[in-house]
Design a protein around this motif. Structure first.
Motif, mmCIF file in Angstrom:
data_model
loop_
_atom_site.group_PDB
_atom_site.id
_atom_site.type_symbol
_atom_site.label_atom_id
_atom_site.label_comp_id
_atom_site.label_asym_id
_atom_site.label_seq_id
_atom_site.Cartn_x
_atom_site.Cartn_y
_atom_site.Cartn_z
ATOM 1 N N LYS A 42 -16.702 2.095 -1.490
ATOM 2 C CA LYS A 42 -15.828 1.505 -2.512
ATOM 3 C C LYS A 42 -14.957 0.426 -1.897
ATOM 4 O O LYS A 42 -14.583 0.504 -0.737
ATOM 5 N N TRP A 43 -14.603 -0.555 -2.724
ATOM 6 C CA TRP A 43 -13.608 -1.556 -2.377
ATOM 7 C C TRP A 43 -12.268 -1.045 -2.863
ATOM 8 O O TRP A 43 -12.123 -0.646 -4.024
ATOM 9 N N VAL A 44 -11.283 -1.026 -1.959
ATOM 10 C CA VAL A 44 -9.962 -0.482 -2.280
ATOM 11 C C VAL A 44 -8.871 -1.341 -1.653
ATOM 12 O O VAL A 44 -9.117 -2.102 -0.713
ATOM 13 N N TRP A 45 -7.663 -1.193 -2.154
ATOM 14 C CA TRP A 45 -6.480 -1.823 -1.582
ATOM 15 C C TRP A 45 -5.771 -0.780 -0.736
ATOM 16 O O TRP A 45 -5.670 0.384 -1.135
ATOM 17 N N GLU A 46 -5.279 -1.186 0.422
ATOM 18 C CA GLU A 46 -4.558 -0.255 1.284
ATOM 19 C C GLU A 46 -3.628 -0.985 2.233
ATOM 20 O O GLU A 46 -3.680 -2.208 2.375
ATOM 21 N N LEU A 47 -2.784 -0.202 2.887
ATOM 22 C CA LEU A 47 -1.860 -0.727 3.886
ATOM 23 C C LEU A 47 -2.596 -1.024 5.185
ATOM 24 O O LEU A 47 -3.599 -0.383 5.489
ATOM 25 N N PRO A 48 -2.072 -1.942 5.975
ATOM 26 C CA PRO A 48 -2.629 -2.130 7.322
ATOM 27 C C PRO A 48 -2.265 -0.940 8.205
ATOM 28 O O PRO A 48 -1.215 -0.326 8.042
ATOM 29 N N GLY A 49 -3.156 -0.623 9.112
ATOM 30 C CA GLY A 49 -2.910 0.485 10.025
ATOM 31 C C GLY A 49 -4.053 0.631 11.005
ATOM 32 O O GLY A 49 -5.068 -0.049 10.901
ATOM 33 N N GLU B 12 -0.908 -3.484 14.753
ATOM 34 C CA GLU B 12 -2.006 -3.386 13.790
ATOM 35 C C GLU B 12 -1.755 -4.266 12.565
ATOM 36 O O GLU B 12 -2.674 -4.905 12.055
ATOM 37 N N VAL B 13 -0.512 -4.316 12.093
ATOM 38 C CA VAL B 13 -0.189 -5.203 10.962
ATOM 39 C C VAL B 13 -0.556 -6.636 11.316
ATOM 40 O O VAL B 13 -1.229 -7.329 10.546
ATOM 41 N N GLU B 14 -0.108 -7.079 12.468
ATOM 42 C CA GLU B 14 -0.359 -8.463 12.878
ATOM 43 C C GLU B 14 -1.849 -8.737 13.059
ATOM 44 O O GLU B 14 -2.357 -9.764 12.605
ATOM 45 N N GLU B 15 -2.562 -7.830 13.721
ATOM 46 C CA GLU B 15 -3.991 -8.029 13.946
ATOM 47 C C GLU B 15 -4.781 -8.069 12.641
ATOM 48 O O GLU B 15 -5.697 -8.872 12.486
ATOM 49 N N GLU B 16 -4.406 -7.206 11.696
ATOM 50 C CA GLU B 16 -5.185 -7.077 10.472
ATOM 51 C C GLU B 16 -4.797 -8.071 9.384
ATOM 52 O O GLU B 16 -5.602 -8.350 8.497
ATOM 53 N N THR B 17 -3.557 -8.592 9.422
ATOM 54 C CA THR B 17 -3.097 -9.445 8.329
ATOM 55 C C THR B 17 -2.640 -10.836 8.741
ATOM 56 O O THR B 17 -2.546 -11.727 7.903
ATOM 57 N N ALA C 89 -10.563 -7.309 6.391
ATOM 58 C CA ALA C 89 -10.252 -7.328 4.961
ATOM 59 C C ALA C 89 -10.873 -8.532 4.276
ATOM 60 O O ALA C 89 -11.003 -9.599 4.861
ATOM 61 N N GLU C 90 -11.215 -8.351 3.020
ATOM 62 C CA GLU C 90 -11.725 -9.427 2.169
ATOM 63 C C GLU C 90 -10.569 -10.294 1.678
ATOM 64 O O GLU C 90 -10.705 -11.495 1.527
ATOM 65 N N ALA C 91 -9.422 -9.639 1.416
ATOM 66 C CA ALA C 91 -8.247 -10.354 0.908
ATOM 67 C C ALA C 91 -6.979 -9.643 1.377
ATOM 68 O O ALA C 91 -6.988 -8.441 1.628
ATOM 69 N N ILE C 92 -5.914 -10.427 1.474
ATOM 70 C CA ILE C 92 -4.594 -9.899 1.830
ATOM 71 C C ILE C 92 -3.625 -10.467 0.804
ATOM 72 O O ILE C 92 -3.601 -11.674 0.576
ATOM 73 N N ARG C 93 -2.842 -9.589 0.164
ATOM 74 C CA ARG C 93 -1.941 -10.031 -0.903
ATOM 75 C C ARG C 93 -0.604 -9.299 -0.820
ATOM 76 O O ARG C 93 -0.524 -8.170 -0.358
ATOM 77 N N TRP C 94 0.430 -9.978 -1.329
ATOM 78 C CA TRP C 94 1.735 -9.350 -1.551
ATOM 79 C C TRP C 94 1.726 -8.854 -2.990
ATOM 80 O O TRP C 94 1.533 -9.641 -3.924
ATOM 81 N N ILE C 95 1.942 -7.555 -3.191
ATOM 82 C CA ILE C 95 1.861 -6.930 -4.511
ATOM 83 C C ILE C 95 3.123 -6.093 -4.719
ATOM 84 O O ILE C 95 3.512 -5.316 -3.839
ATOM 85 N N SER C 96 3.749 -6.229 -5.891
ATOM 86 C CA SER C 96 4.993 -5.487 -6.154
ATOM 87 C C SER C 96 4.747 -3.982 -6.071
ATOM 88 O O SER C 96 3.644 -3.501 -6.347
ATOM 89 N N LEU C 97 5.780 -3.253 -5.693
ATOM 90 C CA LEU C 97 5.656 -1.798 -5.606
ATOM 91 C C LEU C 97 5.264 -1.184 -6.947
ATOM 92 O O LEU C 97 4.460 -0.253 -7.003
ATOM 93 N N HIS C 98 5.816 -1.713 -8.030
ATOM 94 C CA HIS C 98 5.477 -1.169 -9.353
ATOM 95 C C HIS C 98 4.029 -1.471 -9.720
ATOM 96 O O HIS C 98 3.346 -0.616 -10.300
ATOM 97 N N GLU C 99 3.532 -2.640 -9.382
ATOM 98 C CA GLU C 99 2.122 -2.949 -9.622
ATOM 99 C C GLU C 99 1.244 -2.073 -8.736
ATOM 100 O O GLU C 99 0.183 -1.609 -9.164
#
Length: 132
Positions: A23-30, A46-51, A95-105
């Motif tokens: 599956k394609w999913v959204w997740e935190l870097p780690g 890991e954040v820096e390497e992945e994003t 990752a295919e994409a990296i985005r800033w997404i609101s906590l509520h979204e």
């Protein structure tokens, strides 16, 4: 894993394919901690390497056990407030994409099944409960 939040309370999320569940999913870097590496330093690395974003701060958010009935494997999640774009491109295999997404979204994405990884779910709900 690290929940990176910007000044607009948006989380830095990665869109990636997870082969085990196909599956394609959204997740935190780690990722993993190298031998003798500080856990917070590893999370920031890991954040820096992945994003391509470098966290400005690292603070422990929560530790949880994902499967207490079958294994002892504590997972640590950090929160970073702010990040700077390094100009370094992340690994295309991460990752295919990296985005800033609101906590509520992000919470709505959990409801829709777009975010399903335990660490990301725990981090989003923990941050929302703290008013982060």
């Amino acid at each position: 894993m690290t929940l990176v939040l910007n000044e607009n309370r948006e989380a830095l999320l990665m869109y990636r394919h997870r082969f085990i569940i196909d599956k394609w999913v959204w997740e935190l870097p780690g990722g993993y901690v190298d031998d003798a590496e500080d856990v917070a330093a590893a999370a920031a690395r890991e954040v820096e390497e992945e994003t391509g974003w470098r966290p400005r701060s690292m603070e422990h958010l929560v530790t949880y056990q994902p499967a207490v009935g079958s294994l002892d494997h504590p997972q640590e999640i950090y929160i970073a407030r702010g990040a700077d774009l390094t100009g370094r491109l992340p690994d295309i295999n991460e990752a295919e994409a990296i985005r800033w997404i609101s906590l509520h979204e992000a919470a709505a994405m959990i409801d829709r099944g777009e975010i399903i990884g335990a660490a990301t779910v725990v981090a989003i709900y923990r941050a929302l409960s703290l008013g982060a």
